[in-house]
Write a protein that holds these residues in place. Structure first.
Motif, PDB file in Angstrom:
ATOM      1  N   SER A  52       9.177  15.698 -13.665  1.00  0.00           N
ATOM      2  CA  SER A  52       9.602  14.299 -13.780  1.00  0.00           C
ATOM      3  C   SER A  52       9.435  13.568 -12.457  1.00  0.00           C
ATOM      4  N   GLN A  53       9.032  14.287 -11.421  1.00  0.00           N
ATOM      5  CA  GLN A  53       8.812  13.662 -10.115  1.00  0.00           C
ATOM      6  C   GLN A  53       7.577  12.762 -10.159  1.00  0.00           C
ATOM      7  N   PRO A  54       7.600  11.623  -9.456  1.00  0.00           N
ATOM      8  CA  PRO A  54       6.428  10.727  -9.455  1.00  0.00           C
ATOM      9  C   PRO A  54       5.196  11.430  -8.909  1.00  0.00           C
ATOM     10  N   TRP A  55       4.049  11.146  -9.505  1.00  0.00           N
ATOM     11  CA  TRP A  55       2.831  11.774  -9.011  1.00  0.00           C
ATOM     12  C   TRP A  55       2.389  11.169  -7.680  1.00  0.00           C
ATOM     13  N   VAL A  56       1.682  11.967  -6.904  1.00  0.00           N
ATOM     14  CA  VAL A  56       1.215  11.541  -5.575  1.00  0.00           C
ATOM     15  C   VAL A  56      -0.163  10.898  -5.723  1.00  0.00           C
ATOM     16  N   PRO A  57      -0.367   9.676  -5.214  1.00  0.00           N
ATOM     17  CA  PRO A  57      -1.665   9.020  -5.347  1.00  0.00           C
ATOM     18  C   PRO A  57      -2.766   9.717  -4.555  1.00  0.00           C
ATOM     19  N   ARG A  58      -4.005   9.510  -4.985  1.00  0.00           N
ATOM     20  CA  ARG A  58      -5.165   9.987  -4.239  1.00  0.00           C
ATOM     21  C   ARG A  58      -5.166   9.376  -2.845  1.00  0.00           C
ATOM     22  N   PRO A 108      -3.905  10.070  -9.710  1.00  0.00           N
ATOM     23  CA  PRO A 108      -3.098  11.126  -9.093  1.00  0.00           C
ATOM     24  C   PRO A 108      -3.922  12.144  -8.324  1.00  0.00           C
ATOM     25  N   ALA A 109      -3.352  12.606  -7.205  1.00  0.00           N
ATOM     26  CA  ALA A 109      -3.995  13.675  -6.430  1.00  0.00           C
ATOM     27  C   ALA A 109      -3.843  15.013  -7.148  1.00  0.00           C
ATOM     28  N   THR A 110      -2.709  15.208  -7.791  1.00  0.00           N
ATOM     29  CA  THR A 110      -2.471  16.381  -8.628  1.00  0.00           C
ATOM     30  C   THR A 110      -1.842  15.906  -9.925  1.00  0.00           C
ATOM     31  N   LEU A 111      -2.096  16.624 -11.009  1.00  0.00           N
ATOM     32  CA  LEU A 111      -1.552  16.224 -12.306  1.00  0.00           C
ATOM     33  C   LEU A 111      -1.254  17.472 -13.146  1.00  0.00           C
ATOM     34  N   PRO A 112      -0.179  18.209 -12.794  1.00  0.00           N
ATOM     35  CA  PRO A 112       0.173  19.394 -13.582  1.00  0.00           C
ATOM     36  C   PRO A 112       0.645  19.008 -14.989  1.00  0.00           C
ATOM     37  N   PHE A 162       0.812  -1.210   0.000  1.00  0.00           N
ATOM     38  CA  PHE A 162       0.000   0.000   0.000  1.00  0.00           C
ATOM     39  C   PHE A 162       0.856   1.275   0.000  1.00  0.00           C
ATOM     40  N   SER A 163       2.137   1.164  -0.306  1.00  0.00           N
ATOM     41  CA  SER A 163       2.994   2.348  -0.377  1.00  0.00           C
ATOM     42  C   SER A 163       2.640   3.181  -1.609  1.00  0.00           C
ATOM     43  N   ASP A 164       3.017   4.459  -1.585  1.00  0.00           N
ATOM     44  CA  ASP A 164       2.750   5.329  -2.732  1.00  0.00           C
ATOM     45  C   ASP A 164       3.401   4.786  -3.995  1.00  0.00           C
ATOM     46  N   GLU A 165       4.638   4.303  -3.859  1.00  0.00           N
ATOM     47  CA  GLU A 165       5.355   3.791  -5.036  1.00  0.00           C
ATOM     48  C   GLU A 165       4.595   2.642  -5.683  1.00  0.00           C
ATOM     49  N   THR A 166       4.109   1.722  -4.860  1.00  0.00           N
ATOM     50  CA  THR A 166       3.364   0.588  -5.403  1.00  0.00           C
ATOM     51  C   THR A 166       2.020   1.026  -5.959  1.00  0.00           C
ATOM     52  N   ARG A 167       1.362   1.950  -5.282  1.00  0.00           N
ATOM     53  CA  ARG A 167       0.032   2.367  -5.723  1.00  0.00           C
ATOM     54  C   ARG A 167       0.081   3.119  -7.051  1.00  0.00           C
ATOM     55  N   ARG A 168       1.211   3.768  -7.355  1.00  0.00           N
ATOM     56  CA  ARG A 168       1.329   4.425  -8.660  1.00  0.00           C
ATOM     57  C   ARG A 168       1.324   3.402  -9.792  1.00  0.00           C
ATOM     58  N   ASN A 169       1.955   2.267  -9.537  1.00  0.00           N
ATOM     59  CA  ASN A 169       2.031   1.221 -10.557  1.00  0.00           C
ATOM     60  C   ASN A 169       2.019  -0.145  -9.874  1.00  0.00           C
ATOM     61  N   PRO A 170       0.847  -0.618  -9.460  1.00  0.00           N
ATOM     62  CA  PRO A 170       0.774  -1.896  -8.751  1.00  0.00           C
ATOM     63  C   PRO A 170       0.853  -3.118  -9.667  1.00  0.00           C
TER      64      PRO A 170
END
Length: 391
Positions: free
Chosen positions: A365-371, A379-383, A8-16
């Motif tokens: 280029s920074q990884p996006w933050v999950p909801r 993503p919580a934000t997507l500039p 359930f880490s952010d890294e895994t949730r970005r691409n599980p």
């Protein structure tokens, strides 16, 4: 086989999906140790069985009193009543409002060359559609958004520790606040009915039965989070998919008639809702193991929709995929009531975005933050940096 809580880490949730594939290949059924303390079903057939077989898998879990967490006959009664107010005609009538809102938000958010697609467009659009559908005044939208954020964090209630306790307490606080607010709205609608969902819920009747105050409150809470979260993530995830797969995006630009199929492929490839919960009524034999009765089961939709046993070349994003029997909106008696609305909003949003933006890419280029919700994907934000079409 056990799974590390870092699942359930952010890294895994970005691409599980690589982890899903690894775990699924080892065993389609795994145990998540405490504090989560659950079983996880990863294959398509297993997930579909758990979502469909209401006799073996109960929808009742330690959760809010929402009708999706009820079993028949209570669920049957509530769904029939709610469906009277949440009809295809109700959804279709929202199209002019969605089109106007999409244009308004894009006009406001794309004045320069950068837009935060999540914060400035997809989240406020989905939220304001639901708020307007319920009948919540525009002036109350900040409060509505706060409620949504608190409800979304409820998924942390099983993670243990202070964060879990805080999420439960915050939910109780806003439930009391929402209940009081709803009393006033209901009294007003009974005196002066309006063409909105709340009036429809108050007036809905099946075989002489109507919804209680608590049942209406529960559905409004569910709609606040599920009705906007799925749609916002679907729009954001679609744009991520298009940036990752420029050849597919070009196909879509060349033939806009492919958009409905592209939306279905986004739903499969980056499912906005990653898992649903069930509880076995008795010990369940599955994949050579036994799920004990009463244990929480996570039906991992995100993994099921990438199962190579059901989808050829499942990790390929293919907007022409046919058939595409994904289960992103669930399956069986709990199939999402808002699926048609989510598809409508996404079709309008993606048409407008692709028409307006000739080119777009991530600002950072920074990884996006999950909801915030553990069970959602996006993503919580997507500039995005973009070039306006025609320039």
């Amino acid at each position: 086989m056990d799974v590390d809580p870092k699942f359930f880490s952010d890294e895994t949730r970005r691409n599980p999906y690589p982890l899903y594939a690894q775990l699924r290949a080892s065993s389609p059924l795994i145990r998540v140790p405490p504090p989560f303390d659950a079983w996880m079903i990863l294959d398509y057939a297993g997930v579909k069985r758990a979502l469909t077989d209401a006799d073996a898998f109960s929808s009742r879990i330690p959760a809010p009193q929402w009708f999706i967490f009820f079993d028949p006959p209570q669920h049957t009664r509530l769904r029939a009543l709610i469906s009277r107010a949440f009809t295809p005609a109700t959804v279709a009538a929202l199209e002019p409002r969605i089109r106007a809102l999409s244009k308004e938000l894009l006009d406001r958010g794309s004045q320069g060359s950068v837009i935060d697609l999540a914060a400035d467009y997809s989240v406020p659009m989905a939220m304001q559609v639901i708020a307007g559908m319920i009948g919540i005044p525009d002036a109350e939208w900040p409060r509505f958004r706060f409620w949504s954020d608190v409800i979304l964090k409820l998924s942390y209630s099983r993670s243990g520790g202070e964060e879990a306790e805080r999420s439960v307490q915050d939910f109780r606080t806003i439930t009391a606040e929402m209940s009081e607010y709803l009393v006033g709205m209901i009294d007003e609608r009974r005196c002066t009915p309006r063409p909105d969902l709340l009036t429809g819920l108050i007036e809905a009747e099946v075989e002489g039965q109507r919804l209680t105050h608590q049942e209406i409150l529960g559905f409004i809470q569910l709609l606040i989070v599920a009705g906007q979260e799925t749609t916002a993530n679907l729009i954001n995830n679609a744009m991520l998919c298009f940036m990752d797969h420029p050849a597919e995006l070009q196909q879509l630009r060349d033939d806009p008639a492919l958009l409905p199929g592209a939306i279905e492929e986004v739903l499969r490839y980056r499912s906005p809702l990653q898992w649903m919960m069930r509880t076995p009524r008795q010990d369940i034999e599955m994949h050579g193991q036994t799920i004990p009765a009463g244990k929480l089961v996570l039906c991992v939709i995100g993994s099921a929709n990438r199962d190579p046993g059901r989808f050829p070349d499942p990790d390929r994003f293919d907007i022409r995929r046919d058939p595409n029997p994904h289960i992103a909106f669930g399956h069986g008696i709990h199939f999402c009531l808002g699926a048609a609305l989510s598809r409508l909003e996404s079709r309008i949003a993606l048409t407008d975005l692709l028409d307006r933006f000739r080119d777009f890419k991530l600002v950072s280029s920074q990884p996006w933050v999950p909801r915030q919700g553990l069970n959602v994907h996006g993503p919580a934000t997507l500039p995005l940096r973009f070039q306006v079409a025609g320039n």
